[in-house]
Design a protein around this motif. Structure first.
Motif, PDB file in Angstrom:
ATOM      1  N   PRO A   1       0.815  -1.225   0.000  1.00 23.90           N
ATOM      2  CA  PRO A   1       0.000   0.000   0.000  1.00 23.90           C
ATOM      3  C   PRO A   1       0.848   1.276   0.000  1.00 23.90           C
ATOM      4  CG  PRO A   1      -0.902  -1.581   1.547  1.00 23.90           C
ATOM      5  CD  PRO A   1       0.416  -2.125   1.086  1.00 23.90           C
TER       6      PRO A   1
ATOM      7  N   TYR B   1      -6.840   3.201   2.128  1.00 26.02           N
ATOM      8  CA  TYR B   1      -7.721   2.147   2.634  1.00 26.02           C
ATOM      9  C   TYR B   1      -7.035   1.384   3.773  1.00 26.02           C
ATOM     10  CZ  TYR B   1     -10.331  -2.220   2.842  1.00 26.02           C
ATOM     11  OH  TYR B   1     -11.037  -3.308   3.284  1.00 26.02           O
ATOM     12  N   PHE B   2      -5.729   1.226   3.659  1.00 23.25           N
ATOM     13  CA  PHE B   2      -4.969   0.463   4.647  1.00 23.25           C
ATOM     14  C   PHE B   2      -4.500   1.319   5.821  1.00 23.25           C
ATOM     15  CE2 PHE B   2      -4.707  -1.844   0.692  1.00 23.25           C
ATOM     16  CZ  PHE B   2      -5.010  -3.129   1.101  1.00 23.25           C
TER      17      PHE B   2
ATOM     18  N   VAL C   1      -6.242   3.877  -2.647  1.00 20.27           N
ATOM     19  CA  VAL C   1      -6.012   2.472  -2.281  1.00 20.27           C
ATOM     20  C   VAL C   1      -5.086   2.397  -1.065  1.00 20.27           C
ATOM     21  CG1 VAL C   1      -4.935   0.300  -3.009  1.00 20.27           C
ATOM     22  CG2 VAL C   1      -6.449   1.518  -4.576  1.00 20.27           C
ATOM     23  N   SER C   2      -4.027   3.183  -1.076  1.00 22.06           N
ATOM     24  CA  SER C   2      -3.107   3.154   0.068  1.00 22.06           C
ATOM     25  C   SER C   2      -3.790   3.661   1.334  1.00 22.06           C
ATOM     26  CB  SER C   2      -1.846   3.978  -0.228  1.00 22.06           C
ATOM     27  OG  SER C   2      -2.097   5.356  -0.150  1.00 22.06           O
TER      28      SER C   2
END
Length: 85
Positions: free
Chosen positions: A4, A50-51, A47-48
């Motif tokens: 991520p 999200y983590f 997306v990164s």
């Protein structure tokens, strides 16, 4: 570096390349290449996030992505600032 994190860094690079290209007058920020770089960058950063969630960053990148999508849709529909409406 985690996957991520790597995706987020690549996303930042995409956005910076688009910005630097526009600043250097090598990319038109209202045309598909710059818009696609901005959209790709924003999506990779999302997306990164999200983590490792950060609300303000998600809002910023979500808005960045929506603006890029809007520009791409306008291009796909044949509308641009220079064409009469």
């Amino acid at each position: 570096m985690t996957l991520p994190d790597l995706l987020g860094v690549v996303g930042v690079l995409c956005i910076l390349i688009a910005y630097a290209g526009a600043t250097a007058k090598k990319l038109d920020p209202a045309q598909a290449p710059a818009l696609a770089l901005n959209l790709t960058g924003a999506l990779l950063i999302l997306v990164s996030l999200y983590f490792d969630f950060n609300l303000s960053a998600v809002l910023m990148e979500g808005a960045w992505a929506l603006v890029a999508v809007y520009g791409l849709v306008q291009l796909a529909l044949g509308r641009s600032k220079s064409s009469p409406e």
